[in-house]
Scaffold this motif. Structure first.
Motif, mmCIF file in Angstrom:
data_model
loop_
_atom_site.group_PDB
_atom_site.id
_atom_site.type_symbol
_atom_site.label_atom_id
_atom_site.label_comp_id
_atom_site.label_asym_id
_atom_site.label_seq_id
_atom_site.Cartn_x
_atom_site.Cartn_y
_atom_site.Cartn_z
ATOM 1 N N ARG A 781 1.274 9.240 -14.078
ATOM 2 C CA ARG A 781 1.246 10.240 -12.999
ATOM 3 C C ARG A 781 -0.156 10.358 -12.409
ATOM 4 O O ARG A 781 -0.358 10.463 -11.193
ATOM 5 C CB ARG A 781 1.717 11.587 -13.561
ATOM 6 N N GLY A 782 -1.156 10.345 -13.318
ATOM 7 C CA GLY A 782 -2.533 10.421 -12.818
ATOM 8 C C GLY A 782 -2.917 9.197 -12.004
ATOM 9 O O GLY A 782 -3.660 9.296 -11.016
ATOM 10 N N ALA A 783 -2.428 8.028 -12.425
ATOM 11 C CA ALA A 783 -2.733 6.810 -11.663
ATOM 12 C C ALA A 783 -2.141 6.873 -10.270
ATOM 13 O O ALA A 783 -2.774 6.478 -9.268
ATOM 14 C CB ALA A 783 -2.221 5.597 -12.431
ATOM 15 N N LYS A 784 -0.915 7.388 -10.172
ATOM 16 C CA LYS A 784 -0.291 7.503 -8.853
ATOM 17 C C LYS A 784 -1.043 8.502 -7.974
ATOM 18 O O LYS A 784 -1.289 8.255 -6.780
ATOM 19 C CB LYS A 784 1.166 7.935 -9.014
ATOM 20 N N LEU A 785 -1.427 9.655 -8.565
ATOM 21 C CA LEU A 785 -2.177 10.628 -7.771
ATOM 22 C C LEU A 785 -3.526 10.064 -7.360
ATOM 23 O O LEU A 785 -4.006 10.273 -6.229
ATOM 24 C CB LEU A 785 -2.364 11.914 -8.594
ATOM 25 N N GLY A 786 -4.169 9.326 -8.265
ATOM 26 C CA GLY A 786 -5.452 8.728 -7.914
ATOM 27 C C GLY A 786 -5.328 7.696 -6.814
ATOM 28 O O GLY A 786 -6.189 7.606 -5.914
ATOM 29 N N ALA A 787 -4.266 6.928 -6.854
ATOM 30 C CA ALA A 787 -4.048 5.928 -5.801
ATOM 31 C C ALA A 787 -3.822 6.600 -4.454
ATOM 32 O O ALA A 787 -4.348 6.159 -3.410
ATOM 33 C CB ALA A 787 -2.862 5.042 -6.173
ATOM 34 N N GLU A 789 -4.928 9.566 -3.603
ATOM 35 C CA GLU A 789 -6.182 10.172 -3.176
ATOM 36 C C GLU A 789 -7.130 9.116 -2.606
ATOM 37 O O GLU A 789 -7.781 9.344 -1.568
ATOM 38 C CB GLU A 789 -6.816 10.899 -4.355
ATOM 39 N N ARG A 790 -7.214 7.965 -3.261
ATOM 40 C CA ARG A 790 -8.072 6.891 -2.760
ATOM 41 C C ARG A 790 -7.576 6.380 -1.403
ATOM 42 O O ARG A 790 -8.374 6.091 -0.487
ATOM 43 C CB ARG A 790 -8.115 5.746 -3.785
ATOM 44 N N TYR A 791 -6.268 6.287 -1.265
ATOM 45 C CA TYR A 791 -5.720 5.833 0.019
ATOM 46 C C TYR A 791 -6.013 6.839 1.126
ATOM 47 O O TYR A 791 -6.358 6.477 2.269
ATOM 48 C CB TYR A 791 -4.204 5.633 -0.136
ATOM 49 N N LYS A 794 -9.694 6.626 2.030
ATOM 50 C CA LYS A 794 -9.943 5.400 2.811
ATOM 51 C C LYS A 794 -9.522 5.567 4.261
ATOM 52 O O LYS A 794 -10.231 5.134 5.189
ATOM 53 C CB LYS A 794 -9.179 4.247 2.149
ATOM 54 N N ASN A 795 -8.392 6.217 4.486
ATOM 55 C CA ASN A 795 -7.934 6.448 5.862
ATOM 56 C C ASN A 795 -8.860 7.398 6.595
ATOM 57 O O ASN A 795 -9.159 7.217 7.794
ATOM 58 C CB ASN A 795 -6.513 7.004 5.852
ATOM 59 N N VAL A 796 -9.327 8.462 5.884
ATOM 60 C CA VAL A 796 -10.238 9.423 6.535
ATOM 61 C C VAL A 796 -11.533 8.720 6.911
ATOM 62 O O VAL A 796 -12.101 8.922 8.009
ATOM 63 C CB VAL A 796 -10.503 10.612 5.598
ATOM 64 N N LYS A 797 -12.048 7.874 6.020
ATOM 65 C CA LYS A 797 -13.283 7.162 6.302
ATOM 66 C C LYS A 797 -13.107 6.195 7.477
ATOM 67 O O LYS A 797 -14.014 6.047 8.325
ATOM 68 C CB LYS A 797 -13.710 6.403 5.055
#
Length: 801
Positions: A781-787, A789-791, A794-797
């Motif tokens: 679950r944490g890996a999915k949330l981290g992915a 969040e990273r995505y 990346k879009n905001v940047k």
């Protein structure tokens, strides 16, 4: 469906001396109708009703043997069913057991010769059918009972069959045995038939049988089955018994001598299963006068002694019988006196102990000597007794366990038959030999040694033996002596352990051979003694009956509880007074574990309980606490005379009393207390007061805490804090946080030594699997949330750029 079918088993067990025609006229048509109906229902697929009708048909046919028992109309009714019996034997395998039993009853349970002749007329029809059934049927393990029934019926029918017809059957059976295409199993069944035909043969056919037996004995072991050879020796055994005049004339002196030579030559080489019939053949041939010579006995005895180690109990028994028979013949044929000839026979038998390379022969010789000592114990006298004891002392020191085992049995025999005066001369040497035997065999025969020590203590006493045996024997000797004293005390009626009924006890010792079994038989009681068992235990144990042979009568606690449980059962009768039918399904509703109390008894019990509470030394408050009253006069005297130290002592006494009455199970109360007791640490010096108009304040160091009557009153209930709640984040976003000077927020499992147990290993393994599974799910679950969040970052940047 028969409404009165429950009567069939009763009729089967009680019908006798009746007319056979009644079964033919009444029950036989019903059985045929039930058979036809059952077959039709089976074809239609109604297996349930078909099975019910088949069972009824089977119960009807089970009446046939009962009708044949002492039937009164055999001469007129048997011919009506004779043909049907033969047809059913061939076509109805399920009815064979009843038909064969009926035929045997018709033959054996009638004394009228005319009726036996009427049944014997059908021997030419029945016997070939039975022969074919016995030899041609492929019998399996489940049908062995039917095969034995067929064989027994053949034997019975031959007793009322003409001898000429029997000889014809023998010729046909012998002709089939000559056929080379006959397999071994069929040959074995044919030899069974020849065996039962032997008493009805003439001299010419006996010679043909002799040639056939020679042919079988001459075959090599691999070319013929062991069971076929065993049947051949059974036929030879039947010939050696010489049951008829024709066989007695056939087995003359010449043939008996040849047979004896053949048996003695083949006995040592034969298989174990063949030695039984061979031993019995030798025993029968010994009854002929021409074989009763000392040289012949010297040939028979060594071969027979070797058979004492056979597995088959009957073979061993027959070997002992031959040895005893040879001993009596030896003393009869000898010119010396009985004691001298018996001594010579023992000397001849002891020669088997000299062979050092054959421990089996030595041990068998010891068993033979032991049996003869028991048989002729009243005639043993003179030097032979000293020689036997000296031989025992020597063989006890042997290093062969097989010899030592037989020597211990021989020792028990000598301790029984030899008097104390003779034994006292050799007791020191015997003790030395037993010590060496015990050290060499490492307690292999400790049970037999214990029996020997028990007998020695009974003869010589504990004090005499303690000096003869080393210190390693002393604990066992002391225990055996204690048991012996206790047994004697019980025998005299002075035992303080339990109560006993002392009666006559037989002091005679009994020798038990290694290959035999001893059973303890309970004494038979009369009807009066059985009725006495229903009386009270005290009356029963107080009654001494000199005619009974019971050594001890004990009543254990478990027996008492079982009797009380059985006696408490109570059956409620119906209102109309009729007895209860226990076969009805609703009968269990009227059976109670205890007798219900009446209304008056219930009220009396409640009143007694109230009086007991009111008369008790302590009262209780409405919340369940115990109230202790202190007398006013005693309180005033204590306030005037006692100092502060006295008050402190009073408080301690009351505290102990409270702990005794209410807190005796403090370990249980600890487990009931809450996790957080920090708020109660400062209450040690508070006073425990009970506000009641009839009592005064009593000081105590007791403080409330726990559950039940020890719970804290007038305080708001605290919410229990679960372990790990302190690690939760305050914002409630999920996850745990690390705290300073605290353990990391992980799930810790306490180590337990039970986890090493193989049976409980799976249980503890499951705890780790649950934790690891939960951790994996959380990590995923944490890996999915981290992915995500990273995505998102990346879009905001990318949008900012």
């Amino acid at each position: 469906q028969l409404d009165q079918s429950w009567l069939l088993p009763l009729l089967r067990d009680n019908i006798t001396h009746t007319e056979l025609n009644h079964f033919v006229a009444y029950f036989l048509p019903i059985a045929f109708q039930l058979q036809t109906t059952a077959e039709n229902l089976r074809e239609k697929g109604d297996l349930t009703n078909s099975t019910v009708l088949s069972t009824l048909q089977d119960q009807i046919w089970s009446l046939f043997p009962a009708y044949c028992s002492h039937a009164t109309d055999i001469s007129t009714s048997f011919k009506l069913i004779a043909k049907g019996i033969g047809t059913s034997l061939t076509k109805r395998p399920d009815l064979r057991i009843y038909l064969l039993a009926g035929l045997r009853n018709l033959i054996s349970k009638t004394d009228d010769e005319s009726e036996q002749q009427e049944i014997g007329k059908y021997a030419k029809n029945y016997l070939p059918l039975l022969f074919n059934l016995y030899t041609s049927e492929k019998w399996s393990a489940s049908r062995d009972a039917v095969r034995a029934s067929v064989f027994e019926t053949i034997k019975r029918y031959l007793t009322i069959t003409d001898h000429t017809l029997c000889q014809t059957f023998f010729d046909k059976s012998l002709e089939k045995t000559q056929n080379t295409e006959t397999d071994q199993t069929t040959l074995m069944y044919l030899l069974d038939i020849i065996l039962v035909l032997v008493p009805y043969l003439d001299a010419q056919r006996l010679e043909l049988l002799e040639n056939k037996l020679k042919q079988l004995f001459a075959m090599k072991d691999g070319s013929v089955k062991r069971s076929v050879l065993k049947k051949a020796y059974r036929i030879l055994e039947e010939l050696c018994t010489r049951s008829t005049l024709t066989i007695q004339q056939f087995i003359d002196e010449r043939r008996s001598k040849l047979l004896l030579e053949h048996l003695l030559a083949s006995l040592t080489k034969s298989q174990s299963a063949l030695k039984g019939p061979q031993i019995r053949c030798i025993s029968s041939l010994l009854d002929m006068p021409n074989n009763q010579t000392i040289p012949t006995l010297k040939q028979i005895i060594p071969q027979t002694v070797q058979c004492l180690h056979e597995i088959n109990g009957r073979t061993r028994h027959d070997a002992y019988i031959i040895i005893i028979k040879c001993t009596r013949l030896w003393t009869t044929l000898s010119e010396k006196s009985f004691i001298d000839s018996l001594t010579d026979f023992f000397h001849f038998l002891m020669a088997g102990l000299i062979s050092p390379h054959s421990p089996s022969m030595s041990s068998a010789t010891l068993l033979a000597i032991s049996r003869l000592c028991l048989e002729f114990r009243e005639n043993l006298a003179g030097t032979i007794v000293d020689e036997l004891i000296s031989t025992l002392i020597l063989v006890l020191q042997s290093k062969e366990r097989q010899v030592v085992q037989a020597a211990l049995s021989f020792c028990r025999v000598l301790l029984i038959i030899v008097n104390e005066t003779t034994l006292s001369k050799y007791i020191e040497q015997l003790a030395h030999s037993l010590t060496i035997m015990r050290e060499e065999n490492n307690f292999t025969y400790r049970s037999k040694l214990k029996l020997i020590l028990q007998k020695l203590i009974k003869i010589f006493g504990f004090e005499s033996l303690r000096d003869l045996f080393p210190a390693s024997f002393h604990p066992q000797l002391s225990y055996i002596n204690k048991m012996h004293v206790r047994k004697e005390r019980r025998r005299k009626g002075t035992s303080t352990i339990g109560q006993s009924v002392i009666t006559k006890v037989d002091d005679e010792d009994e020798y038990v051979d290694d290959n035999e079994t001893t059973f303890t038989v309970k004494p038979k009681l009369t009807i009066d003694q059985l009725l006495d068992d229903s009386d009270d235990d005290e009356q029963h144990l107080g009654r001494i009956d000199d005619d009974r042979t019971i050594a001890t009568a004990r009543t254990t606690a478990s027996t008492k509880r079982r009797r009380e449980k059985q006696s408490n059962l109570w059956i409620k009768e119906t209102d109309d007074g009729n007895p209860i039918d226990l076969t009805e399904p609703t009968a269990a509703r009227n059976i109670y574990a205890t007798k219900p109390l009446t209304t008056r008894e219930t009220e009396a019990m409640k009143k007694a309980a109230r009086n007991k509470r009111n008369n008790s030394g302590f009262r209780t408050a409405p919340d369940g606490r115990i109230i202790i009253d202190v007398d006013d006069d005693e309180g005033n005297q204590q306030q005037e005379q006692e100092s502060d130290d006295g008050d402190d002592l009073n408080r301690e006494d009351i505290k102990d009393l409270m702990e005794t009455l209410s807190l005796s199970q403090r370990a249980k109360n600890k487990r009931k207390r809450t996790f957080d007791n920090d708020d109660n640490d400062d209450d040690d010096h508070d006073d425990y007061q009970v506000n009641d108009k009839q009592s005064q304040s009593v000081h105590s160091k007791y403080r409330a805490g726990g559950g039940g009557i020890h719970r804290q009153l007038n305080q708001p209930a605290k919410q229990k804090q679960r372990p790990g709640d302190a690690y939760k984040t305050k914002r409630g976003t999920g996850g745990d946080r690390k705290l300073a000077n605290k353990h990391d927020p992980y799930a810790y499992i306490k180590l337990d030594f039970n986890a090493l147990n193989k049976r409980k290993r799976g249980k503890f393994k499951g705890q780790f699997e649950q934790i690891v599974g939960a951790a994996k799910r959380g990590a995923n679950r944490g890996a999915k949330l981290g992915a995500k969040e990273r995505y998102h970052k990346k879009n905001v940047k990318r949008l900012k750029n």
